[in-house]
Design an enzyme around this catalytic site. Structure first.
Site, PDB file in Angstrom:
ATOM      1  N   LYS A   2       0.848  -1.207   0.000  1.00 57.81           N
ATOM      2  CA  LYS A   2       0.000   0.000   0.000  1.00 57.81           C
ATOM      3  C   LYS A   2       0.877   1.248   0.000  1.00 57.81           C
ATOM      4  O   LYS A   2       0.651   2.188  -0.771  1.00 57.81           O
ATOM      5  CB  LYS A   2      -0.908   0.006   1.237  1.00 57.81           C
TER       6      LYS A   2
ATOM      7  N   GLN B 194      -4.147  -1.378   9.947  1.00 59.93           N
ATOM      8  CA  GLN B 194      -4.059  -2.735   9.392  1.00 59.93           C
ATOM      9  C   GLN B 194      -4.553  -3.754  10.417  1.00 59.93           C
ATOM     10  O   GLN B 194      -4.121  -3.743  11.562  1.00 59.93           O
ATOM     11  CB  GLN B 194      -2.605  -3.030   8.989  1.00 59.93           C
TER      12      GLN B 194
ATOM     13  N   ASP C 256     -10.984   3.092   4.256  1.00 60.88           N
ATOM     14  CA  ASP C 256     -11.377   1.677   4.137  1.00 60.88           C
ATOM     15  C   ASP C 256     -12.909   1.542   4.068  1.00 60.88           C
ATOM     16  O   ASP C 256     -13.415   0.512   3.636  1.00 60.88           O
ATOM     17  CB  ASP C 256     -10.865   0.894   5.357  1.00 60.88           C
TER      18      ASP C 256
END
Ligand code: NAP
Length: 301
Positions: A54, A98, A121
């Protein structure tokens, strides 16, 4: 019939090139770039590799990127304080924590503490609500469903009025993609059915799908005879079915299979995604798009 392959790796390349161009023009016009922070707790090898990818992608697009690695024993309070710091940072437009987090930290508390306007997200309850309302409310569609919708859109498959069957009702794939495709608007406007383990006749539902989206996590669940000739089949499943030694690197690598019997299904479907190389690569592109959009909302452009 031989299905057209929906190649996620190629589509991702196109999308990232578009994002990069937009980043350059926003930078020239406004002097700012999208900022993304990825917080990683601990040193789980898989998480580390996802985060690195990412960060690398964000960097290649000209984003401001921060990889904030924290020790395994960071307290929940300290993690929340770190989040608060990034919420206030004007140069950060996307915050990502994460998962999984260590067991002494309540994931729900942490995810719910992310500012919904930086929740790229799209898992914060406020963003789930916005997604269900749809239209301009839905600012951060979750990345995997957004990738699925984008693949369908770029393939030219008509969603308006189409029978869509989604296999699986998870909060990260099944429910959001079903909600997205039933909205009134372009790239959606479908008639959506969601099936799951309590569904009586899975085969019958799948057989009438013009667009079949499978996110069950069961290798080979969807049989070739369940596929309507010419249908668009999106296989989200990623299942490790064994290991092999890579002839190029000599390393042991996982053998991955989807939820659909690809070889047989591709003789019947009109469009199909491979596993790997289908939906998987799209997710990161959508994360980058959400971060860029977060900056655009802030600038009002
Ligand atoms: P999940 O949370 O385990 O949900 C699976 C869903 O499938 C559940 O709703 C379950 O029904 C349903 N299901 C399972 N077996 C079924 C069966 N035999 N018949 C009908 N329905 C069945 O999984 P997920 O997180 O959505 O992930 C699904 C798959 O997608 C996994 O293989 C995952 O690795 C993959 N995935 C890929 C990406 C990506 O490529 N970027 C991202 C996310 C997930 P119940 O609700 O009744 O239990």
């Amino acid at each position: 019939m031989s299905a057209i392959l929906l190649n996620g790796t190629e589509i991702r390349k196109e999308i990232l090139a578009e994002i990069q161009q937009e980043v350059e023009s926003i930078k020239a016009a406004h002097g700012v770039v999208p900022g993304l922070v990825t917080i990683l707790v601990g040193s789980n090898a898989a998480s580390l590799s996802y985060v690195s990818l990412k960060v690398k992608t964000a960097h290649s697009l000209g984003f401001k990127e921060i990889q904030d690695n924290q020790p395994d024993d960071i307290s929940e309070a300290a993690l929340l304080a770190l989040l608060a710091k990034y919420q206030q940072d004007e140069s950060i437009h996307g915050i990502l924590v994460q998962l999984p987090l260590p067991s002494h930290i309540n994931e729900k508390v942490v995810l719910n503490a992310i500012d919904p306007n930086k929740d790229v997200d799209g898992f914060h309850p406020v963003n789930v609500g916005r997604l269900v309302i749809g239209g301009t409310e839905a600012i951060f569609p979750p990345c995997t469903p957004a990738g699925i919708q984008e693949m369908i859109r770029r393939s030219g498959v008509e969603t308006r009025g189409a029978e869509v069957v989604v296999v699986g009702r998870s909060n990260i794939v099944g429910k959001p993609i079903a909600n997205m495709l039933l909205q009134k608007g372009p790239g959606a406007n479908a008639t959506v059915t969601v099936v799951h383990t309590a569904t009586r006749d899975l085969a019958a539902h799948c057989q009438r799908a013009d667009i079949l989206i499978v996110a069950a996590g069961v290798p080979g669940l969807v049989k070739p005879e369940w596929i309507k000739p010419g249908a668009c089949v999106i296989d989200v499943g990623v299942n490790r079915v064994g290991e092999t030694v890579s002839p190029t690197t000599g390393r042991t690598v996982a053998i991955l299979r989807g939820d659909v019997d690809f070889d047989e299904a591709s003789k019947i479907a009109g469009f199909i995604t491979p596993v790997p190389g289908g939906v998987g690569p799209m997710t990161i592109a959508m994360l980058m798009r959400n971060t860029l959009n977060s900056l655009k909302f802030k600038l009002g452009i």
